[in-house]
Design a protein around this motif. Structure first.
Motif, PDB file in Angstrom:
ATOM      1  N   LEU A 130      57.973  -8.835  54.215  1.00 12.59           N
ATOM      2  CA  LEU A 130      58.244  -8.492  55.620  1.00 12.59           C
ATOM      3  C   LEU A 130      57.522  -7.215  56.014  1.00 12.59           C
ATOM      4  O   LEU A 130      56.958  -7.117  57.111  1.00 12.59           O
ATOM      5  CB  LEU A 130      59.749  -8.314  55.845  1.00 12.59           C
ATOM      6  CG  LEU A 130      60.578  -9.591  55.922  1.00 12.59           C
ATOM      7  CD1 LEU A 130      62.063  -9.271  55.928  1.00 12.59           C
ATOM      8  CD2 LEU A 130      60.200 -10.396  57.153  1.00 12.59           C
ATOM      9  N   ARG A 131      57.527  -6.249  55.119  1.00 11.13           N
ATOM     10  CA  ARG A 131      56.856  -4.975  55.393  1.00 11.13           C
ATOM     11  C   ARG A 131      55.354  -5.175  55.559  1.00 11.13           C
ATOM     12  O   ARG A 131      54.738  -4.598  56.461  1.00 11.13           O
ATOM     13  CB  ARG A 131      57.154  -4.021  54.236  1.00 11.13           C
ATOM     14  CG  ARG A 131      56.626  -2.632  54.436  1.00 11.13           C
ATOM     15  CD  ARG A 131      57.067  -1.749  53.296  1.00 11.13           C
ATOM     16  NE  ARG A 131      56.522  -0.420  53.452  1.00 11.13           N
ATOM     17  CZ  ARG A 131      56.616   0.531  52.542  1.00 11.13           C
ATOM     18  NH1 ARG A 131      57.257   0.300  51.409  1.00 11.13           N
ATOM     19  NH2 ARG A 131      56.089   1.710  52.751  1.00 11.13           N
ATOM     20  N   LEU A 132      54.757  -5.993  54.710  1.00  7.76           N
ATOM     21  CA  LEU A 132      53.319  -6.245  54.803  1.00  7.76           C
ATOM     22  C   LEU A 132      52.970  -6.971  56.101  1.00  7.76           C
ATOM     23  O   LEU A 132      51.887  -6.780  56.647  1.00  7.76           O
ATOM     24  CB  LEU A 132      52.836  -7.054  53.592  1.00  7.76           C
ATOM     25  CG  LEU A 132      52.941  -6.349  52.241  1.00  7.76           C
ATOM     26  CD1 LEU A 132      52.523  -7.285  51.118  1.00  7.76           C
ATOM     27  CD2 LEU A 132      52.113  -5.060  52.206  1.00  7.76           C
ATOM     28  N   GLU A 138      46.208  -1.794  53.873  1.00 13.69           N
ATOM     29  CA  GLU A 138      44.861  -2.090  53.391  1.00 13.69           C
ATOM     30  C   GLU A 138      44.844  -2.368  51.891  1.00 13.69           C
ATOM     31  O   GLU A 138      44.037  -3.158  51.414  1.00 13.69           O
ATOM     32  CB  GLU A 138      43.920  -0.922  53.706  1.00 13.69           C
ATOM     33  CG  GLU A 138      43.670  -0.776  55.201  1.00 13.69           C
ATOM     34  CD  GLU A 138      42.771   0.398  55.536  1.00 13.69           C
ATOM     35  OE1 GLU A 138      42.388   1.169  54.630  1.00 13.69           O
ATOM     36  OE2 GLU A 138      42.463   0.558  56.731  1.00 13.69           O
ATOM     37  N   GLU A 139      45.712  -1.668  51.133  1.00 15.66           N
ATOM     38  CA  GLU A 139      45.728  -1.865  49.678  1.00 15.66           C
ATOM     39  C   GLU A 139      47.159  -1.883  49.164  1.00 15.66           C
ATOM     40  O   GLU A 139      47.989  -1.062  49.555  1.00 15.66           O
ATOM     41  CB  GLU A 139      44.955  -0.758  48.959  1.00 15.66           C
ATOM     42  CG  GLU A 139      44.929  -0.945  47.439  1.00 15.66           C
ATOM     43  CD  GLU A 139      44.182   0.153  46.690  1.00 15.66           C
ATOM     44  OE1 GLU A 139      44.055   0.040  45.465  1.00 15.66           O
ATOM     45  OE2 GLU A 139      43.735   1.131  47.325  1.00 15.66           O
ATOM     46  N   LEU A 140      47.418  -2.823  48.261  1.00 21.19           N
ATOM     47  CA  LEU A 140      48.698  -2.917  47.577  1.00 21.19           C
ATOM     48  C   LEU A 140      48.428  -2.666  46.092  1.00 21.19           C
ATOM     49  O   LEU A 140      47.719  -3.442  45.451  1.00 21.19           O
ATOM     50  CB  LEU A 140      49.313  -4.309  47.787  1.00 21.19           C
ATOM     51  CG  LEU A 140      50.742  -4.492  47.320  1.00 21.19           C
ATOM     52  CD1 LEU A 140      51.704  -3.705  48.213  1.00 21.19           C
ATOM     53  CD2 LEU A 140      51.119  -5.972  47.325  1.00 21.19           C
ATOM     54  N   SER A 158      50.806 -10.949  43.453  1.00 23.32           N
ATOM     55  CA  SER A 158      49.390 -11.147  43.760  1.00 23.32           C
ATOM     56  C   SER A 158      49.151 -12.500  44.429  1.00 23.32           C
ATOM     57  O   SER A 158      48.439 -12.602  45.431  1.00 23.32           O
ATOM     58  CB  SER A 158      48.572 -11.041  42.473  1.00 23.32           C
ATOM     59  OG  SER A 158      47.219 -11.310  42.725  1.00 23.32           O
ATOM     60  N   LYS A 159      49.774 -13.551  43.894  1.00 22.41           N
ATOM     61  CA  LYS A 159      49.606 -14.896  44.472  1.00 22.41           C
ATOM     62  C   LYS A 159      50.197 -14.982  45.881  1.00 22.41           C
ATOM     63  O   LYS A 159      49.659 -15.672  46.738  1.00 22.41           O
ATOM     64  CB  LYS A 159      50.261 -15.937  43.563  1.00 22.41           C
ATOM     65  CG  LYS A 159      49.464 -16.205  42.314  1.00 22.41           C
ATOM     66  CD  LYS A 159      50.118 -17.263  41.444  1.00 22.41           C
ATOM     67  CE  LYS A 159      49.273 -17.526  40.213  1.00 22.41           C
ATOM     68  NZ  LYS A 159      49.895 -18.493  39.297  1.00 22.41           N
ATOM     69  N   LEU A 160      51.302 -14.274  46.120  1.00 23.83           N
ATOM     70  CA  LEU A 160      51.914 -14.275  47.447  1.00 23.83           C
ATOM     71  C   LEU A 160      51.051 -13.544  48.473  1.00 23.83           C
ATOM     72  O   LEU A 160      50.953 -13.971  49.621  1.00 23.83           O
ATOM     73  CB  LEU A 160      53.273 -13.574  47.398  1.00 23.83           C
ATOM     74  CG  LEU A 160      54.492 -14.348  46.926  1.00 23.83           C
ATOM     75  CD1 LEU A 160      55.716 -13.437  46.952  1.00 23.83           C
ATOM     76  CD2 LEU A 160      54.745 -15.564  47.790  1.00 23.83           C
ATOM     77  N   GLY A 165      44.649 -11.301  52.721  1.00 27.42           N
ATOM     78  CA  GLY A 165      43.417 -10.511  52.758  1.00 27.42           C
ATOM     79  C   GLY A 165      43.606  -9.049  52.388  1.00 27.42           C
ATOM     80  O   GLY A 165      42.652  -8.277  52.367  1.00 27.42           O
ATOM     81  N   ILE A 166      44.832  -8.642  52.085  1.00 33.92           N
ATOM     82  CA  ILE A 166      45.086  -7.258  51.645  1.00 33.92           C
ATOM     83  C   ILE A 166      44.510  -7.084  50.247  1.00 33.92           C
ATOM     84  O   ILE A 166      44.678  -7.950  49.386  1.00 33.92           O
ATOM     85  CB  ILE A 166      46.602  -6.954  51.646  1.00 33.92           C
ATOM     86  CG1 ILE A 166      47.156  -7.024  53.074  1.00 33.92           C
ATOM     87  CG2 ILE A 166      46.900  -5.605  51.014  1.00 33.92           C
ATOM     88  CD1 ILE A 166      48.671  -6.980  53.159  1.00 33.92           C
TER      89      ILE A 166
END
Length: 199
Positions: A130-132, A138-140, A158-160, A165-166
Protein backbone atom coordinates in the motif's frame (compact mmCIF):
# COMPACT_ATOMS: atom_id res chain seq x y z
CA UNK A 1 8.71 -25.15 48.07
CA UNK A 2 8.22 -21.39 48.27
CA UNK A 3 11.66 -20.34 49.59
CA UNK A 4 11.38 -16.56 49.12
CA UNK A 5 7.73 -15.92 49.88
CA UNK A 6 4.83 -15.29 47.54
CA UNK A 7 5.71 -11.79 46.31
CA UNK A 8 9.36 -12.52 45.47
CA UNK A 9 8.42 -15.80 43.82
CA UNK A 10 5.82 -13.98 41.69
CA UNK A 11 8.39 -11.33 40.68
CA UNK A 12 10.90 -14.05 39.71
CA UNK A 13 8.18 -15.80 37.71
CA UNK A 14 7.27 -12.64 35.81
CA UNK A 15 10.90 -11.79 35.06
CA UNK A 16 11.74 -15.33 33.94
CA UNK A 17 8.87 -15.17 31.42
CA UNK A 18 10.81 -12.50 29.49
CA UNK A 19 12.80 -13.70 26.45
CA UNK A 20 16.41 -14.58 27.21
CA UNK A 21 15.97 -14.56 30.98
CA UNK A 22 16.09 -17.86 32.83
CA UNK A 23 15.25 -18.53 36.48
CA UNK A 24 18.78 -17.70 37.70
CA UNK A 25 18.88 -14.39 35.85
CA UNK A 26 15.35 -13.58 36.97
CA UNK A 27 16.30 -14.31 40.59
CA UNK A 28 19.31 -11.95 40.33
CA UNK A 29 17.14 -9.22 38.81
CA UNK A 30 14.42 -9.71 41.42
CA UNK A 31 16.88 -9.28 44.28
CA UNK A 32 18.41 -6.26 42.55
CA UNK A 33 14.98 -4.64 42.17
CA UNK A 34 14.04 -5.39 45.78
CA UNK A 35 17.28 -3.81 47.03
CA UNK A 36 16.95 -0.69 44.86
CA UNK A 37 16.02 2.58 46.54
CA UNK A 38 12.23 2.86 46.46
CA UNK A 39 12.22 5.84 44.09
CA UNK A 40 14.37 3.91 41.56
CA UNK A 41 12.08 0.87 41.73
CA UNK A 42 9.01 3.09 41.26
CA UNK A 43 10.72 4.87 38.35
CA UNK A 44 11.39 1.49 36.70
CA UNK A 45 7.77 0.41 37.20
CA UNK A 46 6.55 3.76 35.82
CA UNK A 47 8.83 3.47 32.76
CA UNK A 48 7.44 0.00 32.00
CA UNK A 49 3.84 1.16 32.44
CA UNK A 50 4.36 4.35 30.39
CA UNK A 51 6.07 2.48 27.55
CA UNK A 52 3.30 -0.11 27.47
CA UNK A 53 0.60 2.58 27.30
CA UNK A 54 2.34 5.24 25.19
CA UNK A 55 4.46 3.45 22.60
CA UNK A 56 2.76 2.71 19.29
CA UNK A 57 3.68 1.90 15.71
CA UNK A 58 4.66 4.61 13.23
CA UNK A 59 1.79 4.97 10.76
CA UNK A 60 4.22 4.90 7.81
CA UNK A 61 7.07 2.50 8.59
CA UNK A 62 5.71 0.48 11.55
CA UNK A 63 8.63 0.98 13.90
CA UNK A 64 8.04 1.81 17.56
CA UNK A 65 7.46 5.49 18.36
CA UNK A 66 5.83 7.86 20.84
CA UNK A 67 3.95 9.85 18.19
CA UNK A 68 2.03 9.24 14.99
CA UNK A 69 5.24 9.11 12.94
CA UNK A 70 8.78 8.21 13.95
CA UNK A 71 11.51 10.85 13.72
CA UNK A 72 12.91 9.32 10.50
CA UNK A 73 9.58 9.34 8.63
CA UNK A 74 8.81 12.85 9.90
CA UNK A 75 12.17 14.28 8.81
CA UNK A 76 12.17 16.38 5.61
CA UNK A 77 15.96 15.78 5.41
CA UNK A 78 15.60 12.06 4.70
CA UNK A 79 15.39 10.54 1.22
CA UNK A 80 11.75 9.39 1.18
CA UNK A 81 12.19 7.82 -2.26
CA UNK A 82 14.46 5.09 -0.85
CA UNK A 83 12.89 2.57 1.52
CA UNK A 84 14.84 -0.10 3.39
CA UNK A 85 12.79 -3.14 4.40
CA UNK A 86 13.90 -4.67 7.71
CA UNK A 87 12.53 -7.44 9.91
CA UNK A 88 12.30 -5.64 13.26
CA UNK A 89 12.68 -2.28 15.01
CA UNK A 90 16.03 -3.61 16.33
CA UNK A 91 17.31 -3.96 12.75
CA UNK A 92 16.06 -0.43 12.00
CA UNK A 93 18.04 0.84 15.01
CA UNK A 94 21.14 -1.09 13.91
CA UNK A 95 21.18 0.71 10.54
CA UNK A 96 20.45 4.07 12.15
CA UNK A 97 23.54 3.61 14.35
CA UNK A 98 25.73 3.56 11.22
CA UNK A 99 24.78 7.21 10.62
CA UNK A 100 25.29 6.66 6.88
CA UNK A 101 21.86 5.66 5.59
CA UNK A 102 19.70 8.64 4.64
CA UNK A 103 16.57 6.89 3.37
CA UNK A 104 13.52 5.70 5.29
CA UNK A 105 12.45 2.26 6.51
CA UNK A 106 9.63 -0.25 6.50
CA UNK A 107 9.52 -2.74 9.40
CA UNK A 108 7.95 -6.11 8.59
CA UNK A 109 7.78 -7.43 12.18
CA UNK A 110 8.96 -10.87 11.10
CA UNK A 111 9.58 -12.97 8.01
CA UNK A 112 7.63 -15.65 6.19
CA UNK A 113 8.21 -18.90 8.08
CA UNK A 114 5.73 -21.69 7.26
CA UNK A 115 7.29 -24.06 9.81
CA UNK A 116 6.23 -21.62 12.56
CA UNK A 117 2.91 -20.86 10.90
CA UNK A 118 3.96 -17.34 9.88
CA UNK A 119 2.54 -16.46 6.50
CA UNK A 120 2.33 -13.37 4.30
CA UNK A 121 -0.64 -11.99 6.23
CA UNK A 122 1.21 -12.24 9.57
CA UNK A 123 3.84 -9.63 8.72
CA UNK A 124 3.55 -6.04 7.43
CA UNK A 125 3.73 -6.89 3.71
CA UNK A 126 0.27 -5.55 2.85
CA UNK A 127 1.22 -2.23 4.44
CA UNK A 128 4.43 -2.14 2.38
CA UNK A 129 2.56 -2.70 -0.89
CA UNK A 130 0.00 0.00 0.00
CA UNK A 131 2.83 2.37 0.85
CA UNK A 132 4.56 1.73 -2.47
CA UNK A 133 1.28 2.47 -4.29
CA UNK A 134 0.82 5.75 -2.42
CA UNK A 135 4.38 7.09 -2.30
CA UNK A 136 6.88 7.99 -5.01
CA UNK A 137 9.49 5.28 -4.36
CA UNK A 138 12.57 4.90 -6.56
CA UNK A 139 14.46 2.15 -4.70
CA UNK A 140 13.46 -0.61 -2.31
CA UNK A 141 16.40 -2.04 -0.34
CA UNK A 142 15.60 -5.46 1.10
CA UNK A 143 17.59 -5.87 4.31
CA UNK A 144 16.02 -8.97 5.84
CA UNK A 145 18.43 -11.26 7.68
CA UNK A 146 20.45 -13.63 5.53
CA UNK A 147 18.66 -16.70 6.89
CA UNK A 148 16.56 -19.15 4.85
CA UNK A 149 13.40 -17.34 5.98
CA UNK A 150 14.90 -13.90 5.35
CA UNK A 151 15.95 -14.93 1.84
CA UNK A 152 12.52 -16.43 1.09
CA UNK A 153 10.86 -13.21 2.24
CA UNK A 154 13.25 -11.13 0.10
CA UNK A 155 12.45 -13.21 -2.99
CA UNK A 156 8.71 -12.97 -2.31
CA UNK A 157 8.88 -9.16 -1.95
CA UNK A 158 10.99 -8.91 -5.09
CA UNK A 159 8.42 -10.87 -7.13
CA UNK A 160 5.59 -8.68 -5.81
CA UNK A 161 7.34 -5.36 -6.45
CA UNK A 162 9.25 -5.99 -9.72
CA UNK A 163 6.21 -5.37 -11.98
CA UNK A 164 5.93 -1.82 -10.57
CA UNK A 165 9.29 -0.80 -12.05
CA UNK A 166 10.74 0.20 -8.66
CA UNK A 167 14.45 -0.62 -8.40
CA UNK A 168 14.91 -3.49 -5.93
CA UNK A 169 18.24 -4.15 -4.24
CA UNK A 170 19.38 -6.61 -1.58
CA UNK A 171 22.02 -5.91 1.06
CA UNK A 172 25.32 -7.53 0.12
CA UNK A 173 27.00 -10.31 1.98
CA UNK A 174 29.28 -9.02 4.63
CA UNK A 175 26.49 -9.71 7.04
CA UNK A 176 27.06 -13.37 8.01
CA UNK A 177 24.54 -15.92 6.76
CA UNK A 178 22.28 -16.94 9.61
CA UNK A 179 23.31 -13.85 11.59
CA UNK A 180 20.91 -11.33 13.10
CA UNK A 181 21.39 -7.71 12.01
CA UNK A 182 21.07 -6.42 15.58
CA UNK A 183 24.26 -8.33 16.52
CA UNK A 184 26.38 -7.10 13.59
CA UNK A 185 28.79 -4.18 14.02
CA UNK A 186 28.15 -0.87 12.25
CA UNK A 187 31.12 -1.23 9.84
CA UNK A 188 29.87 -4.58 8.53
CA UNK A 189 26.32 -3.22 8.20
CA UNK A 190 27.62 -0.21 6.28
CA UNK A 191 29.71 -2.41 3.95
CA UNK A 192 26.67 -4.61 3.29
CA UNK A 193 24.54 -1.53 2.55
CA UNK A 194 27.10 -0.03 0.18
CA UNK A 195 27.60 -3.36 -1.63
CA UNK A 196 23.92 -4.06 -2.20
CA UNK A 197 22.96 -5.64 -5.50
CA UNK A 198 19.89 -5.35 -7.70
CA UNK A 199 17.46 -8.27 -7.56
Amino acid sequence: MNVYGEQVTKLIGELSSLPGIGVKGATRLAFHIINMPEEKALSLADAISSARKGVKYCKRCWTLTDGEECSVCASPNRDHKTIMVVESPKDYAAYERTGKYNGVYHVLHGVINPSLGIGVSDIRLRELILRLEQEDTEELIIATNLSVEGEATAVYISKLVKPTGIKITRIASGVPVGGDLECVDEFTLLRALEGRVEL
